[in-house]
Design a protein around this motif. Sequence first.
Motif, short mmCIF file in Angstrom:
data_model
loop_
_atom_site.label_atom_id
_atom_site.label_comp_id
_atom_site.label_asym_id
_atom_site.label_seq_id
_atom_site.Cartn_x
_atom_site.Cartn_y
_atom_site.Cartn_z
N GLY A 1 0.79 -1.23 0.00
CA GLY A 1 0.00 0.00 0.00
C GLY A 1 0.82 1.27 0.00
O GLY A 1 0.41 2.28 -0.57
N ASP A 2 1.98 1.26 0.61
CA ASP A 2 2.74 2.50 0.79
C ASP A 2 3.54 2.82 -0.46
O ASP A 2 4.52 2.16 -0.78
CB ASP A 2 3.68 2.34 2.00
CG ASP A 2 4.42 3.63 2.27
OD1 ASP A 2 4.10 4.66 1.61
OD2 ASP A 2 5.31 3.61 3.13
N ALA A 3 3.11 3.82 -1.18
CA ALA A 3 3.70 4.13 -2.48
C ALA A 3 5.16 4.55 -2.35
O ALA A 3 5.95 4.37 -3.29
CB ALA A 3 2.90 5.24 -3.16
N GLU A 4 5.54 5.13 -1.22
CA GLU A 4 6.89 5.67 -1.08
C GLU A 4 7.93 4.57 -0.91
O GLU A 4 9.08 4.75 -1.28
CB GLU A 4 6.96 6.63 0.13
CG GLU A 4 6.39 7.99 -0.16
CD GLU A 4 7.07 8.67 -1.33
OE1 GLU A 4 8.31 8.69 -1.39
OE2 GLU A 4 6.34 9.18 -2.22
N ASP A 5 7.52 3.47 -0.34
CA ASP A 5 8.52 2.52 0.12
C ASP A 5 8.31 1.15 -0.49
O ASP A 5 8.02 0.18 0.20
CB ASP A 5 8.46 2.44 1.67
CG ASP A 5 9.65 1.67 2.19
OD1 ASP A 5 10.69 1.67 1.50
OD2 ASP A 5 9.53 1.04 3.24
N ILE A 6 8.45 1.08 -1.79
CA ILE A 6 8.29 -0.21 -2.44
C ILE A 6 9.61 -0.60 -3.08
O ILE A 6 10.21 0.20 -3.80
CB ILE A 6 7.21 -0.14 -3.54
CG1 ILE A 6 5.93 0.45 -2.95
CG2 ILE A 6 6.95 -1.51 -4.13
CD1 ILE A 6 4.97 0.89 -4.00
N PRO A 7 10.10 -1.78 -2.82
CA PRO A 7 11.36 -2.18 -3.46
C PRO A 7 11.15 -2.34 -4.97
O PRO A 7 10.08 -2.74 -5.43
CB PRO A 7 11.68 -3.52 -2.79
CG PRO A 7 10.37 -4.03 -2.28
CD PRO A 7 9.56 -2.83 -1.94
N ARG B 1 5.29 6.43 -7.37
CA ARG B 1 5.64 7.48 -6.42
C ARG B 1 4.95 8.79 -6.77
O ARG B 1 4.44 9.50 -5.92
CB ARG B 1 7.16 7.71 -6.42
CG ARG B 1 7.80 7.07 -5.22
CD ARG B 1 9.27 7.34 -5.18
NE ARG B 1 9.92 6.16 -4.60
CZ ARG B 1 11.17 5.84 -4.80
NH1 ARG B 1 11.92 6.59 -5.56
NH2 ARG B 1 11.67 4.78 -4.23
N ASP B 2 4.94 9.09 -8.06
CA ASP B 2 4.32 10.34 -8.50
C ASP B 2 2.80 10.28 -8.35
O ASP B 2 2.15 11.30 -8.14
CB ASP B 2 4.68 10.63 -9.97
CG ASP B 2 6.15 10.92 -10.11
OD1 ASP B 2 6.80 11.16 -9.07
OD2 ASP B 2 6.66 10.90 -11.25
#
Lengths: 301, 462, 436
Positions: C83-89, C136-137
């Motif tokens: 769910g967290d768009a900022e922290d995806i490998p 991210r955007d």
Amino acid sequence: MTDTTTEMDGNVAELRNTVRDPKGQGDPKSYRISKDGETTRHEDAAWADKDLKMYTRDVHVHYGDNHAIKGVSVDVRPNEVLALMGPSGCGKSTFLRCLNRMNDPVPNARIDGTIALEGENIYDKDYDVVMVRLRIGMVAQAPNPFPKSIYENIAFGPRLHGLTDGKEELDEVVENSLRRAGLWEEVKDQLHQPGTNLSGGQQQRLCIARAIANEPEVILMDEPCSSLDPVSTNTIEELIMELKKSFTVVIVTHDMQQAERVSDRVAYFHLGDLVEVGPTNAVIRDAQDQRTKEYVSGHIG
Amino acid sequence: MALQLTTLALFLIAITGFVMTRRRALAQGDGTRRNLHSQPKYHGYFVFLATLLPGLVFLGIFLLFKTPVVNWLTMNQLPAELRNQGSGALSLLFSRIEQHAAGGQTFGELPEGAQGAADFLAMARRAATWAIIPFALFPAALGFWFAQSRVQPTFRARNATEKIVRGLMIVCATLAVLTTFGIVMSVLFEAIRFFRMEPISEFLFSLEWNPGTAIREGQAAGADQGSFGIAPLFLGTLLIATIAMATAVPLGLLSAIYLAELAKPRVRKILKPMLEVLAGIPTVVYGVFAALTVSPFIINLGTSMGFDVGAKVALAAGIVMGFMLIPFISSLSDDAITAVPDKLRNGAYSMGATHGETITRVVLPAALPGLVGAVLLAVSRAIGETMIVLLAAGLRANLTFNPLDTTTTVTVQIANLLTGDQRFDSAKTLSAFALGLVLFLVTLALNVGALKFQQRYQEKYD
Amino acid sequence: MTDATAQGSAPGGRRIDSDAFRSRLATRRRKGAILKYSGLIAICIALAILGTLLFSIVSQGWQGFLRTNVELEITYNEEIIGGDAEDIPSGAFQEIARNGLQKALGLPPEAEDYDPSDLNALISSGVRYDLQQAVRDEPELIGRTAQLSVPVSSTMDMAYKGKLNLDVDEGRRQLSNQQLEWFNQLQDDGRLHSEFYWGLFSNSDSRSPELAGLWAGIVGSFVMIGIVAAFAFPIAVAAAVYLEEFAPKNRWTELVEVNINNLAAVPSIIFGLLGLAVFLNTLGFPRSSPLAGGAVLVLMTLPIIIIAARSALRSVPPSYRDGALMLGASRNQAVMKTVLPTALPGMLTGTIIGLAQALGETAPLLLIGMQAFVAAPPEGINDTATAIPVQIYLWANAPERGFAEKTQAAIMVLLMFLLIMNATAIILRNRFQKRA
């Protein structure tokens, strides 16, 4: 002078036949009237039936749109010195350059009319320009020796045309030419020094010697003394007097005194026209045309 | 930041000086220019230059010498026993001190006594950032004050300004000499260090070139130190340059003869710029052409004809270098030929020479010094050319003159030695400078020779 | 004048009438023709070389401006990326992309009879980062499905451009049999397209040919050219004006002259040695920085511009100078007000040509550390940088096949910049000549 020409008597008829004259203006006699068109021709009885070395008929020269020579007809007699005279820009040098086809390489220059050497049109398609220049030598206004030794300068022509067999004959020609140009005594010990190291007057005599080495029949000189001091000029003038014993000389000059000193006949040019032609004395002392009179009396410079 | 501020301040002070002084000069002349020796604006210029120049000079000096001075001072902070180790170890230590001073990632602890140096370095760097302001502005202010005090109606401000400008121009002209001096010094200095390690006799006369690996002093001493004989490199350079000249001289010279003497003006006008295009192509492009197009072609051709062909053939590099030199030779020869005065051509024509004879017997001999100069310059370029050989010639030094073999050149070795690991105390790295010295001297001789020929030529016809 | 009496008997005589002379003359004419035709042939060869060079560049390089993309239906699967768009490998996005490929190829989601990394190798390694950035955007993308056109890997790109020989044994082919099958399937489905590769200008260098671009090199080159223009032009003009107008003729100025002429012909790699020893080692300029590169190029370009500027000054008629001097101008004023403005266009032309030469210069830059891999444009004159010609050199030496066409494409870009500069110089010169 007369003795060299008598043997040529009666050649006029033959001349007429051999001329390949595209414009059909072949009869040289018709030009020996006292006044034809705009040219005043001084009667010269002693020469009336003599043969001609060169003759030109109705020569026109165009440089692009510039009509530099406007229908000039003049004869050159064997072993005479003919001076082409006139103010600067009158076309006398242009005309001289026509006599051995030096205008050929000039882009967009057009030459019309007839110029014949011993009855043969030198502008004929079959007439090789090398032959023209071999038979009609030239000395330029400013001395232009090649940047080679004196010997090589003289040997240039004979080598080029294969006129000599072997070194000894070539040496002989070099010496002979230098002697006839009156330069031998001055340079005989430095034959292998560069010709460009000589003084201006000596360089000009070197150029004359170079022309002589080709054994031409006519030598054209384009103001040969204009860049020289009076002493050298004097030497060259004396040389010209000697040269006419074996060659025919056509010299361009704007110096009337020079013309008087060296030439037998004078042709006076003005703005591309041949104005007056005749024996030197007659033209200079007794000019008929107004323009010649003004030039002779110093009004046109 | 401090740099931009200082520059801005310098210009502001100088412009203020200009405006103020002009006004003051005008006032001193009672409002008319006639009472002044020089126009008020020259008084202004004088103050402007007197302020700006010292400021900029000191700014430049500061920028140039900031780093070396700070580093030198830092090294002086080290205790003597640390300072007295080999220069290689010392530079390693210094980079660790730098890391500590920067406060970033560090690899292990600094040795005893070095921590002080690291602290000093950090402090000095901070100080140096701002020290620039007084360092540059003080001389500027001094100049400003001095120039201001001279503004009087009788002061020859124009002459003074012109003198300053003249001085500036002399400095600019001298820069060329300084560059040469810098080249000689930098190459000579390192080359001498090299010759201390490897005898000059081996460098000149040994037949083997194999610099080995860059080994730091003391590290694995006695291991293969490499051999440094310039002969195979020189032979390779000579081979490639010979191939290049064999390609370029006939083609370039004949093109020039054609363009200068035989082509119609209209044709010349089209063809000459096309050759100039060939001259404007960067050498790296020729190098790629040699490596990716010509080399495979020659190798395939050679192999199919049953020759024993190397992986990188000298022939490809040489031929393409020749291509590069064609327009170079052609344009210099063209200049030399067209400089031959027309009176010589006319002289030859009036002697009955044909067009061809005029060219071969009069024009070319007359232009010879210029042509020799052109060829010498081309040889100098061939020897000094780097990119083509770097891309198309090999690295292995080979004592051969076989054009189908792999060879290397002096320039390839310089580039190769200095683009890998560099240790300025190993013979391997320093040998590049010895090669550079040889290259510089050889090309210098060729260039000066070419210049002498061309000068002699110009004197003859100018 | 007694010499002239030895006349008459020239041994050559009338030899010119002979047949021997005529045949000799024909030979002479032939020799002249041979000279003329050799000249013509030489210049034709030179032009043919130019043609071959340009042809080889364009024919090998035009495809470098193209990149092959594959149409995929990408599902931003929440289960995979969370769910967290900022922290995806980025690995998660690789899976997403692979799923897209599987769908396109009609393969089951669970790989059974093939290696998933074979599938990954079909598309560019940059795709996952692009997807990551997209999420991210725009975090609302998560859970949605989108039709995307993503770049394929360099090997696939080469295969699509017909630059791989696909008819050889698997062992000698860069695509496995399986991959080749997939490639053919994608091609038959019309999912592969060629597109203009803008990244060539906007991307910086990369290890992957399909992602590599020239941006860092362009920036680096023009920063250095800017430094050269800012320093070399004024210094060269000042030096030229001094030498041509003011310098006394003595040994010192003669030395300066010889110096300048020699410097213009010193091999460029020597300037590299100077830069390394003086600018880097002594003055501590940062390695591979535009500052160091610019400084070396300034010194290299100076003599070239000085020589051009001097010839521009020399072509100003002396009457201009004398006219100003006659009106009471000082020598300085005469030069500044009349000579300099007249010569300026000529000087500018010379400067632009000098700059163009500096733009193509490579060897000295290699020596000051610019052979390093640089993946971002410099942020200041002290930052690590590269240059277009250096980029060309590095790509030419790169082992990946995809870099071959990129090398030639980069050459085309460099030549285009040079063409623009030279055209400017020629236009300037022509305008100047018309006025003069």
